[in-house]
Design an enzyme around this catalytic site. Structure first.
Site, PDB file in Angstrom:
ATOM      1  N   ASP A  95       0.852  -1.192   0.000  1.00 27.46           N
ATOM      2  CA  ASP A  95       0.000   0.000   0.000  1.00 27.46           C
ATOM      3  C   ASP A  95       0.888   1.242   0.000  1.00 27.46           C
ATOM      4  O   ASP A  95       2.071   1.177   0.329  1.00 27.46           O
ATOM      5  CB  ASP A  95      -0.919   0.017   1.222  1.00 27.46           C
ATOM      6  CG  ASP A  95      -1.868   1.222   1.198  1.00 27.46           C
ATOM      7  OD1 ASP A  95      -2.546   1.413   0.172  1.00 27.46           O
ATOM      8  OD2 ASP A  95      -1.893   1.993   2.167  1.00 27.46           O
ATOM      9  N   SER A  96       0.275   2.374  -0.336  1.00 34.67           N
ATOM     10  CA  SER A  96       1.007   3.637  -0.307  1.00 34.67           C
ATOM     11  C   SER A  96       1.358   4.047   1.127  1.00 34.67           C
ATOM     12  O   SER A  96       2.225   4.890   1.325  1.00 34.67           O
ATOM     13  CB  SER A  96       0.164   4.734  -0.971  1.00 34.67           C
ATOM     14  OG  SER A  96      -1.087   4.839  -0.320  1.00 34.67           O
ATOM     15  N   GLU A 126      -6.640   9.990   8.576  1.00 35.26           N
ATOM     16  CA  GLU A 126      -5.292   9.914   9.171  1.00 35.26           C
ATOM     17  C   GLU A 126      -5.184  10.828  10.394  1.00 35.26           C
ATOM     18  O   GLU A 126      -4.393  10.586  11.303  1.00 35.26           O
ATOM     19  CB  GLU A 126      -4.229  10.251   8.125  1.00 35.26           C
ATOM     20  CG  GLU A 126      -4.222   9.214   7.019  1.00 35.26           C
ATOM     21  CD  GLU A 126      -2.861   8.898   6.445  1.00 35.26           C
ATOM     22  OE1 GLU A 126      -1.884   9.596   6.770  1.00 35.26           O
ATOM     23  OE2 GLU A 126      -2.788   7.928   5.662  1.00 35.26           O
ATOM     24  N   CYS A 134     -11.296   3.063  -1.600  1.00 40.95           N
ATOM     25  CA  CYS A 134     -10.054   3.624  -1.058  1.00 40.95           C
ATOM     26  C   CYS A 134      -9.799   2.935   0.272  1.00 40.95           C
ATOM     27  O   CYS A 134     -10.740   2.673   1.033  1.00 40.95           O
ATOM     28  CB  CYS A 134     -10.192   5.136  -0.868  1.00 40.95           C
ATOM     29  SG  CYS A 134      -8.771   5.887  -0.056  1.00 40.95           S
ATOM     30  N   CYS A 168      -3.702  -1.086  -2.206  1.00 33.14           N
ATOM     31  CA  CYS A 168      -3.961   0.317  -2.547  1.00 33.14           C
ATOM     32  C   CYS A 168      -4.860   0.396  -3.781  1.00 33.14           C
ATOM     33  O   CYS A 168      -4.513  -0.113  -4.848  1.00 33.14           O
ATOM     34  CB  CYS A 168      -2.620   1.003  -2.815  1.00 33.14           C
ATOM     35  SG  CYS A 168      -2.761   2.728  -3.238  1.00 33.14           S
TER      36      CYS A 168
HETATM   37  N1  DGL Z   1      -4.089   3.869  -0.473  1.00 30.96           N
HETATM   38  C1  DGL Z   1      -4.734   4.898  -1.272  1.00 30.96           C
HETATM   39  C2  DGL Z   1      -5.953   4.262  -1.990  1.00 30.96           C
HETATM   40  O1  DGL Z   1      -6.487   3.250  -1.587  1.00 30.96           O
HETATM   41  C3  DGL Z   1      -5.172   6.100  -0.443  1.00 30.96           C
HETATM   42  C4  DGL Z   1      -4.014   6.896   0.098  1.00 30.96           C
HETATM   43  C5  DGL Z   1      -3.176   7.548  -0.997  1.00 30.96           C
HETATM   44  O2  DGL Z   1      -3.675   8.416  -1.744  1.00 30.96           O
HETATM   45  O3  DGL Z   1      -2.008   7.158  -1.099  1.00 30.96           O
HETATM   46  O4  DGL Z   1      -6.376   4.792  -2.991  1.00 30.96           O
END
Ligand code: DGL
Length: 304
Positions: free
Chosen positions: A10-11, A149, A184, A72
């Site tokens: 994930d990001s 967050e 998301c 992600c």
């Molecule tokens: N993990 C990203 C998503 O599911 C959300 C956070 C980001 O923008 O990095 O789209």
């Protein structure tokens, strides 16, 4: 018996919603990579997201994973094909499982998808839903990630923002839209708040939960078709090519570990976390996402 080694990418911290959903139903060794130094991905270009995601894929593959889950939504929407082309293990993204679940529950064949700007611009969900015979309106909700967050899960500001976003989305949605897709990683945390805002008749589909079900099924099906196999071996290119298209074109290697091995070894589930920014910050946020403290967090620097 050996448990599967599942890489989760994930990001940042958001993918922990997917990890949590998987861990609830599938014992495994989980290796989670959060690219916290480079998030958000939701505002970045497809080229940049693909480059970052492929770097993380190579890092996780070096940890001997059997299967990679792209938790992600943005990375799945923008770069799944590139990630699959670069990977040597089966790869599962979150878009197709979310779309398939939406198709399962929608009576009116119409949905609203909420996601980051980048996911919406890619139209990955709209296209996936169309394949299932659903029309969709996609709505970018960029304020949700920072609000979650910040820990403003049950907060009047988040509620106000959600009412505005969902009001706008509903006004543009196809007639009779009866499913809201949370596309998301962060949105499952505000699902109870969203539930209060959308009509009671609208189903809420969470890509994290849908993906967890798909991963579990993949491992179970692998057992069914290869009952003799119980150990772990890295997937190889030829075996991936020989067995195409289970999920989003995902191939499943005959060398994947068995579900029964996983199920019978619940006590041996382990977690390891790799992050590209502060370990302490990740631990703090992870507690919010997982509802428990995490340790085993290591800083890695992928450069570039
Ligand atoms: N993990 C990203 C998503 O599911 C959300 C956070 C980001 O923008 O990095 O789209």
């Amino acid at each position: 018996m050996t448990l599967p080694r599942i890489g989760v990418f994930d990001s940042g911290v958001g993918g922990l919603t997917v990890l949590k959903a998987m861990a609830a139903q599938l014992p495994a060794h989980y290796l989670y990579f959060g690219d916290t130094a480079r998030l958000p991905y939701g505002t970045k270009s497809a080229e940049t997201v693909a480059r970052y995601a492929i770097g993380a894929t190579k890092f996780l593959e070096a940890q001997n994973i059997d299967l990679l889950v792209i938790a992600c939504n943005t990375a799945t929407a923008l770069a799944l094909a590139d990630i699959k082309a670069a990977a040597h293990v089966p790869v599962v993204g979150v878009v197709e499982p979310g779309a398939a679940m939406a198709a399962e529950v929608s009576k009116n064949r119409a949905a609203i998808v909420i996601a980051t700007e980048a996911t919406v611009s890619s139209h990955a969900y709209r296209n996936a839903l169309r394949q299932h015979g659903l029309e969709a309106h996609e709505k970018a909700c960029p304020l949700f990630v920072p609000l979650v967050e910040e820990g403003w899960i049950e907060h009047p500001v988040t509620e106000q923002v959600a009412r505005i976003y969902l009001g706008e989305a509903t006004a543009q949605a196809p007639a009779g839209a009866d499913v809201l897709v949370l596309a998301c990683t962060h949105y499952p945390l505000i699902a109870p708040l969203l539930r209060r805002i959308v009509p009671a008749t609208m189903e809420i589909v969470d890509s994290a939960a849908s993906t967890a079900q798909v991963v579990r099924k993949m491992i179970e099906e692998n057992l069914a078709s290869h009952p003799e196999r119980s150990g772990l071996a890295p997937a190889t290119e030829p075996s991936r090519r020989a067995c195409p298209g289970l999920v989003e074109g995902t191939s499943i290697s005959g060398a994947m570990p068995s579900a029964s091995a996983a199920m019978s070894s619940a006590a041996h589930r382990t977690f390891r976390f790799y992050v590209t920014d502060s370990v302490e910050k990740f631990k703090r946020l992870a507690t919010r996402f997982l509802g428990r403290q995490v340790d085993n967090v290591e800083h890695v620097d992928l450069g570039g």
